[in-house]
Design an enzyme around this catalytic site. Sequence first.
Site, mmCIF file in Angstrom:
data_model
loop_
_atom_site.group_PDB
_atom_site.id
_atom_site.type_symbol
_atom_site.label_atom_id
_atom_site.label_comp_id
_atom_site.label_asym_id
_atom_site.label_seq_id
_atom_site.Cartn_x
_atom_site.Cartn_y
_atom_site.Cartn_z
ATOM 1 N N ASP A 153 -4.082 -4.213 5.462
ATOM 2 C CA ASP A 153 -3.782 -4.547 4.068
ATOM 3 C C ASP A 153 -2.594 -3.767 3.525
ATOM 4 O OD1 ASP A 153 -5.076 -2.109 4.052
ATOM 5 O OD2 ASP A 153 -6.238 -2.513 2.236
ATOM 6 N N LYS A 191 -21.032 -7.713 -1.042
ATOM 7 C CA LYS A 191 -21.207 -6.384 -0.456
ATOM 8 C C LYS A 191 -22.377 -5.677 -1.136
ATOM 9 C CE LYS A 191 -17.098 -5.082 1.743
ATOM 10 N NZ LYS A 191 -16.299 -3.922 2.075
ATOM 11 N N HIS A 240 -11.824 -13.022 1.149
ATOM 12 C CA HIS A 240 -10.685 -12.362 1.795
ATOM 13 C C HIS A 240 -10.166 -13.176 2.975
ATOM 14 C CE1 HIS A 240 -11.878 -8.000 0.414
ATOM 15 N NE2 HIS A 240 -11.850 -8.862 -0.578
ATOM 16 N N GLU A 269 -2.913 -9.401 3.563
ATOM 17 C CA GLU A 269 -4.312 -9.595 3.158
ATOM 18 C C GLU A 269 -4.327 -10.347 1.831
ATOM 19 O OE1 GLU A 269 -7.939 -6.648 3.272
ATOM 20 O OE2 GLU A 269 -7.184 -6.710 1.221
ATOM 21 N N LYS A 277 0.839 -1.196 0.000
ATOM 22 C CA LYS A 277 0.000 0.000 0.000
ATOM 23 C C LYS A 277 0.875 1.248 0.000
ATOM 24 C CE LYS A 277 -4.366 1.064 2.325
ATOM 25 N NZ LYS A 277 -5.285 0.358 1.432
HETATM 26 P P1 GTP Z 1 -11.199 -1.347 3.966
HETATM 27 O O1 GTP Z 1 -12.446 -1.375 3.116
HETATM 28 O O2 GTP Z 1 -9.990 -1.762 3.194
HETATM 29 O O3 GTP Z 1 -11.027 -0.124 4.740
HETATM 30 O O4 GTP Z 1 -11.280 -2.422 5.129
HETATM 31 P P2 GTP Z 1 -12.412 -3.453 5.506
HETATM 32 O O5 GTP Z 1 -12.078 -3.961 6.838
HETATM 33 O O6 GTP Z 1 -13.758 -2.887 5.253
HETATM 34 O O7 GTP Z 1 -12.066 -4.609 4.505
HETATM 35 P P3 GTP Z 1 -12.910 -5.247 3.351
HETATM 36 O O8 GTP Z 1 -12.676 -6.690 3.480
HETATM 37 O O9 GTP Z 1 -14.301 -4.744 3.343
HETATM 38 O O10 GTP Z 1 -12.211 -4.684 2.028
HETATM 39 C C1 GTP Z 1 -10.851 -4.769 1.805
HETATM 40 C C2 GTP Z 1 -10.517 -4.570 0.336
HETATM 41 O O11 GTP Z 1 -11.458 -5.246 -0.508
HETATM 42 C C3 GTP Z 1 -10.544 -3.159 -0.181
HETATM 43 O O12 GTP Z 1 -9.342 -2.495 0.089
HETATM 44 C C4 GTP Z 1 -10.740 -3.383 -1.684
HETATM 45 O O13 GTP Z 1 -9.549 -3.814 -2.305
HETATM 46 C C5 GTP Z 1 -11.698 -4.540 -1.698
HETATM 47 N N1 GTP Z 1 -13.104 -4.101 -1.738
HETATM 48 C C6 GTP Z 1 -13.983 -4.126 -0.724
HETATM 49 N N2 GTP Z 1 -15.183 -3.667 -1.104
HETATM 50 C C7 GTP Z 1 -15.080 -3.337 -2.409
HETATM 51 C C8 GTP Z 1 -16.000 -2.795 -3.393
HETATM 52 O O14 GTP Z 1 -17.169 -2.529 -3.136
HETATM 53 N N3 GTP Z 1 -15.501 -2.588 -4.654
HETATM 54 C C9 GTP Z 1 -14.220 -2.883 -4.991
HETATM 55 N N4 GTP Z 1 -13.832 -2.643 -6.243
HETATM 56 N N5 GTP Z 1 -13.337 -3.387 -4.093
HETATM 57 C C10 GTP Z 1 -13.754 -3.601 -2.822
HETATM 58 MG MG MG Z 2 -13.960 -1.980 3.137
#
Ligand code: GTP
Ligand code: MG
Length: 214
Positions: free
Chosen positions: A83, A123, A131, A150, A56
């Site tokens: 991540d 989502k 993940h 991650e 990152k």
């Molecule tokens: P962050 O979203 O990274 O702040 O943390 P979190 O704890 O909510 O993690 P989550 O597992 O929801 O998402 C982590 C990563 O998944 C993100 O950094 C993106 O790479 C991917 N991601 C999650 N949601 C989406 C989405 O709606 N669209 C896209 N394109 N990528 C997503």
């Molecule tokens: Mg997220």
Amino acid sequence: MESPIEVTEGVDGWNTIIFLYNSALKEVGTKLEILNDEFQHVHQYNPIEYIKRRIKTPESIVKKLKRYGYESTIDNMVNYVNDIAGIRIVCSFTSDIYRMAEMIGKQNDLTVVSVKDYIKHPKESGYKSYHMLVTVPIFLSDRVVDTKVEIQIRTIAMDFWASLEHKIYYKFEGNAPEYISKDLRECAEIVSMLDAKMLSLNEAILEAKAAQEA
Ligand code: GTP
Ligand code: MG
């Protein structure tokens, strides 16, 4: 004895942790390549189409800490940004995703910290992916440090959707008009249909081939 990352603030601390996260990416990347090669060797089949890895950027680490309401310190980034090191495994079929996840879970030296199955539970946006947050021990000359990586596992179609959705959303800085969000959710449905169709096609081909050889 494994220890969590201990850091000093400042440039030295920053360089040390970036070094650790880079090492963790290498370790996990190699493991995945070995699993893929072994699978090819045993089953004459590659579950992985391709792997992407990234660290990152400092900008997006700071942005995330801000979003979470934390000060931009190295200590906070190590503790709260999961991540910093990210690996994306892009598979051919949905079944390969679970196969990969199971193989990763069985690796004795990896610790699975958490799992989020956005395939069974997509989502709101329509986003689908599997993940896993894992830690991998990094053996330094005087200590062993458990480092977070991650892992995102998805199909080519899911990756295609996520990449384009990310680009579109970025333009709107998260405030896309509802009709666009709706269209994107529809596209996500189409992606799921495509994945299901490709999977059943593959199964049909395997069955037909087995019948021919019998
Ligand atoms: P962050 O979203 O990274 O702040 O943390 P979190 O704890 O909510 O993690 P989550 O597992 O929801 O998402 C982590 C990563 O998944 C993100 O950094 C993106 O790479 C991917 N991601 C999650 N949601 C989406 C989405 O709606 N669209 C896209 N394109 N990528 C997503
Ligand atoms: Mg997220």
